[in-house]
Design a protein around this motif. Structure first.
Motif, PDB file in Angstrom:
ATOM      1  N   LEU A 137       0.826  -1.200   0.000  1.00 33.62           N
ATOM      2  CA  LEU A 137       0.000   0.000   0.000  1.00 33.62           C
ATOM      3  C   LEU A 137       0.867   1.259   0.000  1.00 33.62           C
ATOM      4  CD1 LEU A 137      -2.847   1.124   0.012  1.00 33.62           C
ATOM      5  CD2 LEU A 137      -2.885   0.892   2.504  1.00 33.62           C
ATOM      6  N   ALA A 138       1.945   1.245   0.783  1.00 30.33           N
ATOM      7  CA  ALA A 138       2.869   2.382   0.805  1.00 30.33           C
ATOM      8  C   ALA A 138       3.517   2.588  -0.564  1.00 30.33           C
ATOM      9  CB  ALA A 138       3.943   2.170   1.873  1.00 30.33           C
ATOM     10  N   THR A 139       3.739   1.501  -1.289  1.00 26.95           N
ATOM     11  CA  THR A 139       4.278   1.583  -2.644  1.00 26.95           C
ATOM     12  C   THR A 139       3.298   2.303  -3.565  1.00 26.95           C
ATOM     13  OG1 THR A 139       5.637  -0.404  -2.394  1.00 26.95           O
ATOM     14  CG2 THR A 139       5.020   0.218  -4.635  1.00 26.95           C
ATOM     15  N   MET A 140       2.012   1.997  -3.426  1.00 32.27           N
ATOM     16  CA  MET A 140       0.982   2.680  -4.233  1.00 32.27           C
ATOM     17  C   MET A 140       0.956   4.176  -3.914  1.00 32.27           C
ATOM     18  SD  MET A 140      -0.199   0.063  -5.888  1.00 32.27           S
ATOM     19  CE  MET A 140      -0.255  -1.727  -5.711  1.00 32.27           C
ATOM     20  N   GLY A 226      -3.942   5.077  -3.390  1.00 30.17           N
ATOM     21  CA  GLY A 226      -3.069   6.052  -2.750  1.00 30.17           C
ATOM     22  C   GLY A 226      -3.831   7.099  -1.953  1.00 30.17           C
ATOM     23  N   ARG A 227      -4.911   7.600  -2.517  1.00 38.60           N
ATOM     24  CA  ARG A 227      -5.680   8.665  -1.855  1.00 38.60           C
ATOM     25  C   ARG A 227      -6.474   8.159  -0.653  1.00 38.60           C
ATOM     26  NH1 ARG A 227      -5.695  13.450  -4.418  1.00 38.60           N
ATOM     27  NH2 ARG A 227      -5.208  13.536  -6.655  1.00 38.60           N
ATOM     28  N   ASN A 228      -6.819   6.872  -0.659  1.00 33.89           N
ATOM     29  CA  ASN A 228      -7.672   6.327   0.394  1.00 33.89           C
ATOM     30  C   ASN A 228      -6.944   5.341   1.299  1.00 33.89           C
ATOM     31  OD1 ASN A 228     -10.510   7.402  -0.380  1.00 33.89           O
ATOM     32  ND2 ASN A 228      -9.723   6.574  -2.303  1.00 33.89           N
ATOM     33  N   SER A 229      -5.629   5.419   1.319  1.00 31.28           N
ATOM     34  CA  SER A 229      -4.823   4.411   1.999  1.00 31.28           C
ATOM     35  C   SER A 229      -5.128   4.288   3.487  1.00 31.28           C
ATOM     36  CB  SER A 229      -3.333   4.714   1.800  1.00 31.28           C
ATOM     37  OG  SER A 229      -3.015   5.991   2.336  1.00 31.28           O
ATOM     38  N   LYS A 230      -5.556   5.378   4.111  1.00 31.93           N
ATOM     39  CA  LYS A 230      -5.800   5.347   5.550  1.00 31.93           C
ATOM     40  C   LYS A 230      -7.108   4.640   5.910  1.00 31.93           C
ATOM     41  CE  LYS A 230      -3.190   9.584   6.486  1.00 31.93           C
ATOM     42  NZ  LYS A 230      -3.242  10.974   7.006  1.00 31.93           N
ATOM     43  N   LEU A 231      -7.930   4.332   4.915  1.00 30.45           N
ATOM     44  CA  LEU A 231      -9.255   3.759   5.183  1.00 30.45           C
ATOM     45  C   LEU A 231      -9.292   2.240   5.101  1.00 30.45           C
ATOM     46  CD1 LEU A 231     -11.485   6.246   3.107  1.00 30.45           C
ATOM     47  CD2 LEU A 231     -10.941   6.339   5.545  1.00 30.45           C
ATOM     48  N   GLY A 243      -7.212  -7.125  -3.839  1.00 33.95           N
ATOM     49  CA  GLY A 243      -8.483  -7.576  -4.417  1.00 33.95           C
ATOM     50  C   GLY A 243      -9.680  -7.106  -3.624  1.00 33.95           C
ATOM     51  N   ALA A 244      -9.575  -7.153  -2.292  1.00 33.61           N
ATOM     52  CA  ALA A 244     -10.674  -6.706  -1.432  1.00 33.61           C
ATOM     53  C   ALA A 244     -10.885  -5.196  -1.542  1.00 33.61           C
ATOM     54  CB  ALA A 244     -10.399  -7.103   0.020  1.00 33.61           C
ATOM     55  N   TRP A 245      -9.783  -4.438  -1.554  1.00 24.54           N
ATOM     56  CA  TRP A 245      -9.893  -2.978  -1.635  1.00 24.54           C
ATOM     57  C   TRP A 245     -10.541  -2.530  -2.936  1.00 24.54           C
ATOM     58  CZ3 TRP A 245      -4.024  -2.460  -0.196  1.00 24.54           C
ATOM     59  CH2 TRP A 245      -3.863  -2.777   1.170  1.00 24.54           C
ATOM     60  N   LEU A 246     -10.315  -3.284  -4.013  1.00 25.64           N
ATOM     61  CA  LEU A 246     -10.842  -2.911  -5.328  1.00 25.64           C
ATOM     62  C   LEU A 246     -12.179  -3.571  -5.642  1.00 25.64           C
ATOM     63  CD1 LEU A 246      -7.552  -3.083  -7.455  1.00 25.64           C
ATOM     64  CD2 LEU A 246      -8.693  -1.036  -6.575  1.00 25.64           C
TER      65      LEU A 246
END
Length: 328
Positions: A137-140, A226-231, A243-246
């Motif tokens: 996620l940090a890479t994104m 990237g914009r929603n990484s904290k959620l 896969g779950a996030w998308l």
């Protein structure tokens, strides 16, 4: 006459003096604002983007750890050379966390960065197998903040990428919300061991996801992550997590058996674009094969069946393996 002239001269002199006083006072104030003391200047973070973002068609992110310098040399000397295109077409970076590293390790990374310029150093990220999802996620986030690109390839350090062939195929499947790889929709959650998914409560199966040895995401999806990484919930398995996030996003799933990206390789096929679970020696051999013969395999073989994803039924019925030789 002469008295008034003298008063006029004195008045002009007084105004002139006051003007200079005001000028120098304002100049000093402005220079103080523009140039703070050295103690107030903070060095930019290694993760802070400065200046215009480099632009590329494909941003390839290879996940290695700080101590893997030898492995990075192998990758630079092998599959990274399999495209003659410039950095405006393909750029390869190595994201890694620098959290908790000692002075000697940081110095080694600084030297490597000076020599190669392809390390993506991420502050406040600690390298550990349990942090792989956070690292992905940090890479994104890093990619979105530091680069302009159309597609991102996330690939493991033990994968071999036929870079030129991948670029050519990517232009054929290009889509603004592309999610391209080897898709699984029937996997059951891991309930034991170090990859145990204690927080998985969505379903008795994982939601469809591209397997983690290597997959491609379009820019819009990386921007969303990237914009929603904290959620996002941080699951143990990074590919499952993506896969779950998308899952609720209007993505273009593309299942491609030419991605040999499961937890163990299915064998060797000259059609493979990415093949996973390779040692440095095997990566070197595969590179020599491609460089000398334009073929990946010395001899093609299959140790595990592949499948074409079946979209006609529920995900739990998606992925029946067939050993027919025409499926890579």
């Amino acid at each position: 006459g002469s008295g008034s002239d003298q008063l006029l001269v004195v008045a002009i002199a007084i105004c002139f003096c006051y003007g200079w006083i005001i000028f120098w006072t304002c100049s000093c104030d402005e220079s103080t604002k523009a140039a703070p003391t050295a103690a107030a200047v903070k060095a930019p973070s290694t993760t802070q983007a400065t200046g215009p973002k480099p632009s590329t068609f494909l941003l390839a992110t290879v996940l290695t750890s700080p101590g893997d310098s030898t492995l990075r040399i192998v990758i630079r000397d092998t599959w990274m050379r399999l495209s003659s295109k410039g950095k405006d077409t393909v750029t390869v970076i190595f994201p890694m966390g620098t959290g908790g590293l000692g002075p000697e390790e940081l110095e080694r990374l600084a030297k490597e960065q000076t020599e190669h310029g392809d390390l993506a150093l991420i502050d406040n990220l600690y390298e550990h197998y349990s942090n792989l999802t956070r690292k992905t996620l940090a890479t994104m986030v890093y990619a979105h903040e530091h680069y302009d690109f159309r597609f991102l390839l996330k690939v493991d350090s033990d994968s071999f990428v036929r870079l030129g062939a991948l670029l050519k195929s990517l232009r054929d499947v290009a889509h603004p919300r592309l999610y391209w790889g080897f898709l699984d929709g029937r996997a059951k959650p891991i309930r034991k061991g170090k990859w145990k998914e204690s927080d998985w409560i969505l379903c008795d199966r994982y939601l469809p996801y591209q397997l983690g040895g290597g997959y491609v995401l379009a820019y819009d999806l990386v921007e969303f992550l990237g914009r929603n990484s904290k959620l996002f919930t941080i699951y143990k398995n990074e590919d499952v997590a993506v896969g779950a996030w998308l899952a609720g996003v209007d993505v273009k799933y593309v299942h491609d058996p030419r991605f040999d990206t499961e937890f163990r390789s299915r064998g060797c096929s000259n059609q493979y674009l990415i093949t996973h679970k390779k040692s440095p020696a095997e990566i070197l051999q595969l590179y020599n094969n491609v460089a000398s013969t334009q073929r990946l395999c010395e001899k093609e073989f299959q140790v595990r069946g592949s499948y074409v994803y079946d979209w006609s039924g529920p995900p739990s019925e998606c992925c029946h393996r067939a050993n027919s030789s025409h499926i890579p």
